[in-house]
Design a protein around this motif. Structure first.
Motif, mmCIF file in Angstrom:
data_model
loop_
_atom_site.group_PDB
_atom_site.id
_atom_site.type_symbol
_atom_site.label_atom_id
_atom_site.label_comp_id
_atom_site.label_asym_id
_atom_site.label_seq_id
_atom_site.Cartn_x
_atom_site.Cartn_y
_atom_site.Cartn_z
ATOM 1 N N GLY A 15 35.679 11.242 65.476
ATOM 2 C CA GLY A 15 36.674 11.827 66.376
ATOM 3 C C GLY A 15 36.177 13.171 66.867
ATOM 4 N N GLN A 39 35.519 7.130 70.047
ATOM 5 C CA GLN A 39 35.752 5.827 70.694
ATOM 6 C C GLN A 39 35.802 5.969 72.220
ATOM 7 O OE1 GLN A 39 39.602 4.404 69.395
ATOM 8 N NE2 GLN A 39 40.530 6.406 69.636
ATOM 9 N N HIS A 44 39.536 13.570 77.008
ATOM 10 C CA HIS A 44 40.180 12.437 77.682
ATOM 11 C C HIS A 44 41.694 12.622 77.596
ATOM 12 C CE1 HIS A 44 41.167 10.915 73.711
ATOM 13 N NE2 HIS A 44 39.899 11.046 73.361
ATOM 14 N N GLY A 47 44.617 11.089 73.568
ATOM 15 C CA GLY A 47 45.001 11.533 72.223
ATOM 16 C C GLY A 47 45.988 12.683 72.225
ATOM 17 N N LEU A 55 49.186 26.744 74.044
ATOM 18 C CA LEU A 55 49.622 28.099 73.723
ATOM 19 C C LEU A 55 48.839 28.653 72.545
ATOM 20 C CD1 LEU A 55 53.438 28.383 73.925
ATOM 21 C CD2 LEU A 55 52.057 30.250 73.091
ATOM 22 N N PRO A 215 45.671 11.210 66.191
ATOM 23 C CA PRO A 215 46.745 10.238 65.948
ATOM 24 C C PRO A 215 46.261 8.889 65.409
ATOM 25 C CG PRO A 215 46.463 10.681 68.313
ATOM 26 C CD PRO A 215 45.602 11.657 67.591
ATOM 27 N N LEU A 236 55.224 16.254 78.777
ATOM 28 C CA LEU A 236 54.804 17.474 79.472
ATOM 29 C C LEU A 236 55.178 17.328 80.938
ATOM 30 C CD1 LEU A 236 51.158 17.361 78.094
ATOM 31 C CD2 LEU A 236 52.999 18.809 77.246
ATOM 32 N N PHE A 270 54.305 27.437 80.340
ATOM 33 C CA PHE A 270 53.189 28.252 80.813
ATOM 34 C C PHE A 270 53.508 28.761 82.210
ATOM 35 C CE2 PHE A 270 51.968 25.113 77.790
ATOM 36 C CZ PHE A 270 51.201 25.828 76.894
ATOM 37 N N ALA A 354 44.518 18.833 61.997
ATOM 38 C CA ALA A 354 45.086 20.141 62.341
ATOM 39 C C ALA A 354 46.015 19.929 63.520
ATOM 40 C CB ALA A 354 43.971 21.113 62.671
HETATM 41 C C1 LIG Z 1 52.028 17.822 73.984
HETATM 42 C C2 LIG Z 1 51.291 18.660 73.001
HETATM 43 C C3 LIG Z 1 51.392 20.033 73.069
HETATM 44 C C4 LIG Z 1 50.729 20.835 72.161
HETATM 45 N N1 LIG Z 1 50.806 22.184 72.286
HETATM 46 C C5 LIG Z 1 50.077 22.966 71.476
HETATM 47 C C6 LIG Z 1 50.032 24.357 71.708
HETATM 48 O O1 LIG Z 1 50.655 24.862 72.650
HETATM 49 N N2 LIG Z 1 49.268 25.116 70.885
HETATM 50 C C7 LIG Z 1 48.554 24.570 69.856
HETATM 51 O O2 LIG Z 1 47.885 25.306 69.138
HETATM 52 N N3 LIG Z 1 48.574 23.236 69.626
HETATM 53 C C8 LIG Z 1 49.307 22.431 70.406
HETATM 54 N N4 LIG Z 1 49.320 21.080 70.223
HETATM 55 C C9 LIG Z 1 48.584 20.508 69.091
HETATM 56 C C10 LIG Z 1 47.114 20.337 69.400
HETATM 57 O O3 LIG Z 1 46.910 19.964 70.727
HETATM 58 C C11 LIG Z 1 46.557 19.340 68.413
HETATM 59 O O4 LIG Z 1 46.714 19.915 67.132
HETATM 60 C C12 LIG Z 1 45.110 19.038 68.617
HETATM 61 O O5 LIG Z 1 44.837 18.749 69.949
HETATM 62 C C13 LIG Z 1 44.737 17.856 67.719
HETATM 63 O O6 LIG Z 1 43.389 17.570 67.888
HETATM 64 P P1 LIG Z 1 42.700 16.406 67.080
HETATM 65 O O7 LIG Z 1 41.247 16.646 67.173
HETATM 66 O O8 LIG Z 1 43.314 16.262 65.739
HETATM 67 O O9 LIG Z 1 43.097 15.066 67.879
HETATM 68 P P2 LIG Z 1 42.490 14.514 69.254
HETATM 69 O O10 LIG Z 1 42.128 15.624 70.140
HETATM 70 O O11 LIG Z 1 43.398 13.454 69.736
HETATM 71 O O12 LIG Z 1 41.113 13.871 68.830
HETATM 72 C C14 LIG Z 1 41.000 12.711 68.055
HETATM 73 C C15 LIG Z 1 39.771 11.981 68.568
HETATM 74 O O13 LIG Z 1 39.411 10.979 67.635
HETATM 75 C C16 LIG Z 1 38.924 9.868 68.351
HETATM 76 N N5 LIG Z 1 39.034 8.706 67.467
HETATM 77 C C17 LIG Z 1 40.153 8.277 66.848
HETATM 78 N N6 LIG Z 1 39.878 7.196 66.084
HETATM 79 C C18 LIG Z 1 38.556 6.950 66.226
HETATM 80 C C19 LIG Z 1 37.687 5.964 65.687
HETATM 81 N N7 LIG Z 1 38.122 5.019 64.845
HETATM 82 N N8 LIG Z 1 36.385 5.985 66.047
HETATM 83 C C20 LIG Z 1 35.924 6.938 66.909
HETATM 84 N N9 LIG Z 1 36.723 7.894 67.452
HETATM 85 C C21 LIG Z 1 38.012 7.902 67.108
HETATM 86 C C22 LIG Z 1 39.836 9.809 69.563
HETATM 87 O O14 LIG Z 1 39.273 9.075 70.609
HETATM 88 C C23 LIG Z 1 40.013 11.281 69.891
HETATM 89 O O15 LIG Z 1 39.070 11.713 70.857
HETATM 90 C C24 LIG Z 1 49.966 20.247 71.123
HETATM 91 C C25 LIG Z 1 49.855 18.858 71.048
HETATM 92 C C26 LIG Z 1 50.493 18.068 71.987
HETATM 93 C C27 LIG Z 1 50.350 16.585 71.905
#
Ligand SMILES: Cc1cc2nc3c(=O)[nH]c(=O)nc-3n(C[C@H](O)[C@H](O)[C@H](O)COP(=O)(O)OP(=O)(O)OC[C@H]3O[C@@H](n4cnc5c(N)ncnc54)[C@H](O)[C@@H]3O)c2cc1C
Length: 394
Positions: A15, A39, A44, A47, A55, A215, A236, A270, A354
């Motif tokens: 990921g 993946q 993109h 997710g 923020l 997720p 959003l 924002f 996170a």
């Molecule tokens: C609407 C919204 C508003 C938010 N606002 C804020 C904010 O204002 N301030 C803040 O600090 N945080 C905010 N957050 C939280 C923050 O955006 C998330 O904590 C963060 O983006 C999570 O990142 P991640 O890397 O865990 O997940 P992601 O960015 O979704 O990355 C997971 C990646 O794993 C890959 N993946 C999954 N399974 C596999 C697999 N089996 N094989 C290969 N690849 C895989 C996916 O393709 C994806 O690219 C917000 C979140 C959302 C949804």
């Protein structure tokens, strides 16, 4: 598929979104031989890390533990900006507006203004507390009640998540990380002193694995993670701005606005965004979990509903005609805090989630700290509060 290939990679990161892109860069900076899989092709829109803005504040009402992480993250964003010439962090200030006597029925952010103020006081973070008159005077595009107060942090603002991710991935590749896009990891299995990662194309043995699957983490890791890391769809909305209020929106801060005691009485947003000329607003809902592969399409009338329920009379100069809506996914734990720990059955498999809606701002400090742990070095920020055994399921 052929036999498992024993590779020379010390760490595989599964990921490459917010958490994974920070981690692969930090691992590569530490000289650890790293391979990353995604993946899709991050950034993109599928997710948790899309939608133009995230923020960031140093004082975070979610807990004291986050202030050092936010500070270190801002340093890293600034280092990346210096390295690349990109603007990742827009320091427009951030405000929390609410009636400070209201306590909401939520697990976190029950009294977000006071909680954030006390973190700021404990950590000496520059801020101001504004009364209703002062908020109206400085920010005429906010419709303020006499009982409202504001916490204003001038050094806060917003990050550009897609650019943050692409910048970190490019930096990681430049310093030697090997990244495979369009490659879904099907399974992760401990074997001997290493871990075998299986994709559609190959089976690869590496030293350790960090799961940053956002997720999809629950699905990849199986029970009990499926129940511990739950995806929830959030919406959003980008609203056009009336000419009369345009200047105020251009000069305004990012904002968070808990406006009642119900769990959903909350929105954030924002200021004028130069890319679209619109202002963006988000809400939070936790009524039903979703599956990360379900379509993220959204009823374009949703902006009207959000406008009527939350924004009318509060955000002046925005109107729902012509608004654009998207959805995105939070991965939520029962206490709305992160999970950063090794797998209960295997110390070579790490889980980094996170999220819970506040993870983006902290992702570079988390990446750096997890890289240190994987390198068996003491991390510069405290991650002990994110252990799995605090959750009932573990
Ligand atoms: C609407 C919204 C508003 C938010 N606002 C804020 C904010 O204002 N301030 C803040 O600090 N945080 C905010 N957050 C939280 C923050 O955006 C998330 O904590 C963060 O983006 C999570 O990142 P991640 O890397 O865990 O997940 P992601 O960015 O979704 O990355 C997971 C990646 O794993 C890959 N993946 C999954 N399974 C596999 C697999 N089996 N094989 C290969 N690849 C895989 C996916 O393709 C994806 O690219 C917000 C979140 C959302 C949804």
């Amino acid at each position: 598929m052929g036999d498992t290939v024993v590779s020379s990679f010390d760490v595989a990161v599964v990921g490459l979104g917010a958490a994974g892109s920070s981690l692969v860069r930090s691992l590569a900076l530490d000289g650890i031989s790293t391979i990353g899989f995604d993946q899709f092709h991050p950034p993109h829109e599928i997710g948790s890390s899309h939608g133009e803005t995230r923020l960031t504040r140093v004082a975070n009402g979610e807990g004291d533990v986050y202030a050092p992480m936010a500070l270190r993250s801002i340093e890293i964003w600034r280092e990346l900006e210096q390295e690349t010439g990109e603007e990742l962090f827009v320091e427009c200030g951030a405000i929390i507006i609410s009636n400070p006597d209201q306590v909401a029925e939520r697990i976190v952010r029950k009294n977000f203004l006071r909680e954030t103020q006390s973190v700021a006081e404990r950590f000496g973070i520059p801020h101001e507390i504004l009364d209703a008159e002062e908020i109206r005077y400085r920010f005429p595009h906010f419709g303020i009640s006499d009982s409202d107060r504001a916490y204003y942090e001038p050094g806060a603002g917003y990050l550009k998540p897609e650019l943050c991710i692409s910048t970190q991935l490019a930096a990681a590749q430049r310093i030697g990380a090997s990244l495979r896009f369009g490659t879904k990891v099907q399974s992760i299995e401990g074997r001997g002193g290493g871990v075998v990662i299986t994709t559609n194309d190959e089976s690869l043995e590496v030293g350790r694995v960090a799961v940053c699957a956002g997720p999809w983490a629950g699905e990849l890791l199986g029970p009990p993670f499926l129940a511990a890391l739950k995806p929830y769809r959030q919406t959003l909305h980008w609203f056009p701005i009336d000419g009369e209020y345009k200047e105020a929106w251009q000069a305004g801060p990012a904002f968070t606005w808990p406006h009642g005691t119900g769990s959903g009485d909350f929105f954030y947003g924002f200021p004028y965004l130069p890319s679209t000329g619109f202002a963006k607003v988000g809400t939070e809902g936790f009524a039903a979990t979703t599956h990360p592969d379900l379509s993220l399409s959204i009823d374009q009338n949703a902006a009207w509903q959000v406008f009527e329920r939350h924004l009318r009379g509060r955000l002046l100069g925005l109107h729902p005609t012509g608004a654009v809506s998207k959805s995105c996914q939070y991965t939520v734990t029962s206490d709305f805090q992160f999970v950063i720990d090794h797998h209960p059955d295997n110390e070579n498999i790490w889980i980094i989630s996170a999220c819970s809606g506040h993870g983006f701002k902290h992702s570079p400090a988390v990446g750096e700290a997890v890289a240190a742990l994987l390198n068996r070095v003491e991390p510069s920020v405290d991650l002990s509060g994110f252990a799995l055994d605090r959750l009932d399921l573990f």
